[in-house]
Each structure stands twice: as C-alpha cells, then as structure tokens.
Design a protein around this motif. Structure first.
Motif, PDB file in Angstrom:
ATOM      1  N   ALA A  26      28.515  -2.762  46.007  1.00 40.39           N
ATOM      2  CA  ALA A  26      27.320  -1.989  45.665  1.00 40.39           C
ATOM      3  C   ALA A  26      26.054  -2.772  45.995  1.00 40.39           C
ATOM      4  O   ALA A  26      25.078  -2.212  46.502  1.00 40.39           O
ATOM      5  N   ALA A  27      26.043  -4.072  45.709  1.00 46.20           N
ATOM      6  CA  ALA A  27      24.872  -4.901  45.977  1.00 46.20           C
ATOM      7  C   ALA A  27      24.541  -4.945  47.464  1.00 46.20           C
ATOM      8  O   ALA A  27      23.373  -5.124  47.840  1.00 46.20           O
ATOM      9  N   SER A  56      25.876   1.743  40.223  1.00 45.90           N
ATOM     10  CA  SER A  56      24.683   2.141  40.967  1.00 45.90           C
ATOM     11  C   SER A  56      24.047   0.931  41.614  1.00 45.90           C
ATOM     12  O   SER A  56      24.030  -0.161  41.043  1.00 45.90           O
ATOM     13  N   ARG A  57      23.514   1.146  42.794  1.00 47.22           N
ATOM     14  CA  ARG A  57      22.646   0.174  43.468  1.00 47.22           C
ATOM     15  C   ARG A  57      21.273   0.818  43.487  1.00 47.22           C
ATOM     16  O   ARG A  57      21.103   1.932  43.980  1.00 47.22           O
ATOM     17  N   ILE A  58      20.296   0.145  42.905  1.00 43.89           N
ATOM     18  CA  ILE A  58      18.943   0.666  42.798  1.00 43.89           C
ATOM     19  C   ILE A  58      18.026  -0.161  43.692  1.00 43.89           C
ATOM     20  O   ILE A  58      18.094  -1.386  43.684  1.00 43.89           O
ATOM     21  N   THR A  59      17.149   0.494  44.437  1.00 44.68           N
ATOM     22  CA  THR A  59      16.177  -0.176  45.297  1.00 44.68           C
ATOM     23  C   THR A  59      14.784  -0.025  44.681  1.00 44.68           C
ATOM     24  O   THR A  59      14.620   0.690  43.682  1.00 44.68           O
ATOM     25  N   PRO A  60      13.768  -0.645  45.287  1.00 43.97           N
ATOM     26  CA  PRO A  60      12.410  -0.442  44.790  1.00 43.97           C
ATOM     27  C   PRO A  60      11.966   1.022  44.822  1.00 43.97           C
ATOM     28  O   PRO A  60      11.107   1.431  44.036  1.00 43.97           O
ATOM     29  N   ALA A  61      12.547   1.829  45.708  1.00 44.61           N
ATOM     30  CA  ALA A  61      12.214   3.259  45.762  1.00 44.61           C
ATOM     31  C   ALA A  61      12.634   3.975  44.487  1.00 44.61           C
ATOM     32  O   ALA A  61      12.053   4.985  44.100  1.00 44.61           O
ATOM     33  N   GLY A  62      13.657   3.467  43.819  1.00 45.82           N
ATOM     34  CA  GLY A  62      14.092   4.008  42.539  1.00 45.82           C
ATOM     35  C   GLY A  62      15.140   5.096  42.637  1.00 45.82           C
ATOM     36  O   GLY A  62      15.373   5.682  43.695  1.00 45.82           O
ATOM     37  N   LEU A  63      15.792   5.337  41.514  1.00 39.61           N
ATOM     38  CA  LEU A  63      16.828   6.354  41.386  1.00 39.61           C
ATOM     39  C   LEU A  63      16.593   7.111  40.091  1.00 39.61           C
ATOM     40  O   LEU A  63      16.268   6.517  39.059  1.00 39.61           O
ATOM     41  N   GLU A  64      16.745   8.427  40.156  1.00 44.38           N
ATOM     42  CA  GLU A  64      16.599   9.269  38.971  1.00 44.38           C
ATOM     43  C   GLU A  64      17.987   9.639  38.464  1.00 44.38           C
ATOM     44  O   GLU A  64      18.833  10.075  39.230  1.00 44.38           O
ATOM     45  N   LEU A  65      18.211   9.461  37.184  1.00 45.61           N
ATOM     46  CA  LEU A  65      19.484   9.795  36.545  1.00 45.61           C
ATOM     47  C   LEU A  65      19.221  10.849  35.479  1.00 45.61           C
ATOM     48  O   LEU A  65      18.276  10.723  34.698  1.00 45.61           O
ATOM     49  N   ARG A  66      20.057  11.872  35.424  1.00 45.12           N
ATOM     50  CA  ARG A  66      19.958  12.906  34.390  1.00 45.12           C
ATOM     51  C   ARG A  66      21.378  13.299  33.984  1.00 45.12           C
ATOM     52  O   ARG A  66      21.919  14.309  34.435  1.00 45.12           O
ATOM     53  N   SER A  74      24.604  -0.683  31.611  1.00 38.26           N
ATOM     54  CA  SER A  74      24.557  -2.141  31.561  1.00 38.26           C
ATOM     55  C   SER A  74      24.005  -2.647  32.889  1.00 38.26           C
ATOM     56  O   SER A  74      24.458  -2.227  33.953  1.00 38.26           O
ATOM     57  N   VAL A  75      23.028  -3.546  32.829  1.00 35.19           N
ATOM     58  CA  VAL A  75      22.465  -4.145  34.037  1.00 35.19           C
ATOM     59  C   VAL A  75      23.358  -5.328  34.412  1.00 35.19           C
ATOM     60  O   VAL A  75      23.521  -6.262  33.633  1.00 35.19           O
ATOM     61  N   VAL A  76      23.929  -5.280  35.605  1.00 33.19           N
ATOM     62  CA  VAL A  76      24.868  -6.301  36.046  1.00 33.19           C
ATOM     63  C   VAL A  76      24.160  -7.397  36.843  1.00 33.19           C
ATOM     64  O   VAL A  76      24.432  -8.580  36.668  1.00 33.19           O
ATOM     65  N   ARG A  77      23.247  -6.985  37.726  1.00 31.99           N
ATOM     66  CA  ARG A  77      22.507  -7.926  38.579  1.00 31.99           C
ATOM     67  C   ARG A  77      21.085  -7.437  38.767  1.00 31.99           C
ATOM     68  O   ARG A  77      20.830  -6.240  38.780  1.00 31.99           O
ATOM     69  N   GLY A  78      20.191  -8.388  38.976  1.00 32.09           N
ATOM     70  CA  GLY A  78      18.830  -8.052  39.368  1.00 32.09           C
ATOM     71  C   GLY A  78      17.884  -7.780  38.224  1.00 32.09           C
ATOM     72  O   GLY A  78      18.218  -7.972  37.051  1.00 32.09           O
ATOM     73  N   GLN A  79      16.696  -7.316  38.598  1.00 31.15           N
ATOM     74  CA  GLN A  79      15.639  -6.981  37.651  1.00 31.15           C
ATOM     75  C   GLN A  79      15.077  -5.620  38.012  1.00 31.15           C
ATOM     76  O   GLN A  79      15.057  -5.241  39.185  1.00 31.15           O
ATOM     77  N   GLY A  80      14.597  -4.915  36.999  1.00 33.29           N
ATOM     78  CA  GLY A  80      14.021  -3.615  37.266  1.00 33.29           C
ATOM     79  C   GLY A  80      13.219  -3.099  36.103  1.00 33.29           C
ATOM     80  O   GLY A  80      12.972  -3.810  35.124  1.00 33.29           O
ATOM     81  N   PRO A 114      19.251  -7.570  44.557  1.00 27.69           N
ATOM     82  CA  PRO A 114      19.643  -6.173  44.372  1.00 27.69           C
ATOM     83  C   PRO A 114      19.875  -5.850  42.890  1.00 27.69           C
ATOM     84  O   PRO A 114      20.469  -6.646  42.164  1.00 27.69           O
ATOM     85  N   LEU A 115      19.398  -4.694  42.462  1.00 29.44           N
ATOM     86  CA  LEU A 115      19.605  -4.233  41.090  1.00 29.44           C
ATOM     87  C   LEU A 115      20.885  -3.401  41.063  1.00 29.44           C
ATOM     88  O   LEU A 115      20.988  -2.387  41.766  1.00 29.44           O
ATOM     89  N   VAL A 116      21.866  -3.849  40.279  1.00 26.15           N
ATOM     90  CA  VAL A 116      23.159  -3.163  40.174  1.00 26.15           C
ATOM     91  C   VAL A 116      23.405  -2.825  38.703  1.00 26.15           C
ATOM     92  O   VAL A 116      23.258  -3.682  37.828  1.00 26.15           O
ATOM     93  N   LEU A 117      23.776  -1.571  38.449  1.00 27.15           N
ATOM     94  CA  LEU A 117      24.052  -1.088  37.094  1.00 27.15           C
ATOM     95  C   LEU A 117      25.478  -0.577  37.000  1.00 27.15           C
ATOM     96  O   LEU A 117      26.021  -0.042  37.967  1.00 27.15           O
TER      97      LEU A 117
END
Length: 130
Positions: A26-27, A56-66, A74-80, A114-117
């Motif tokens: 994912a990263a 999930s792999r999240i980039t600076p563009a962002g991801l919307e979850l609903r 749980s945040v596995v890696r990165g910062q956001g 990389p931000l990984v959740l």
C-alpha cells in the motif's frame, strides 16, 4: 493427538494475510486507494457477519471516507490530518480514531512518508440465516 500442522498460507488457515507485506504494498502506491485485505465473509461465522479489515494509502490530495457502519481506524505509517464532523486533528503512526456511520471523514497526508491506514468495520451477513 488430532491436531495437524498446516502451512501458514494453506486454505486451512482461511487465506492468511501477511500484514507487513500488505502495508508495504500500500505504501508503494502513488495515488489514494482503499481496499479490503480481509473481507467480512472470511471472518463470518454461522451467517451472523464478520469483521472486514481494509488498508488505505493516503496522499496529500486526500481521501474521503463515508462508511455505512462505525469504522475504527489505525494509523500505521506516516503523518496526516483527519477531519470528521467539522473537527480536525493531526495524526501520526500508532494513533487511532473512529468514524461514525454515515459521517464523512477526510484524511490528507502531511509528512513526506506515505500515510497508510488500517480500518475495520463489523459487517452483517449478506444473507440472514433466519
């Protein structure tokens, strides 16, 4: 006496997931993605539902979850930064947060790593046994 040793990747162990490999995979993604690595059907017992684990792999563009049900994240890696119901908080590895059912959350990567959740949702069985 009746126990038998099985290889970790055998079908007897219900499609074992090598979590560190999934996190690394994912990263390596370039865009935002979210996908199930253990579907609810794999943990369902007797038709009552199961726990689904997604990554999930999240980039600076962002991801919307609903999510349609409560989602534990749980945040596995990165910062956001996560924004839920008008509240915004910085998150980093080993942080946890929840997303209530039917509430939109947005997550953006803010650091260079990389931000990984990982997230889990308890899902009912598709077909009721009753």
């Amino acid at each position: 006496d009746q126990l038998h040793t099985q290889p970790v990747l055998s079908h007897h162990l219900n499609r074992t997931v090598l979590l560190e490999r999934q996190i690394e995979r994912a990263a390596q993604k370039f865009g935002c993605v979210r996908y199930a690595i253990i579907p609810a059907a794999a943990t369902d017992r007797d038709g009552v539902g199961g726990l689904e684990l997604s990554i999930s792999r999240i980039t600076p563009a962002g991801l919307e979850l609903r999510p349609d049900r409560f989602c534990a994240v749980s945040v596995v890696r990165g910062q956001g930064v996560v924004r839920v119901a008008g509240e915004e908080r910085a998150v980093t590895a080993h942080d946890h947060f929840g997303i209530p059912a039917e509430v939109t959350a947005t997550v953006h990567q803010t650091g260079s790593e990389p931000l990984v959740l990982l997230d889990s949702i308890l899902k009912p069985a598709r077909k009721s046994p009753y």
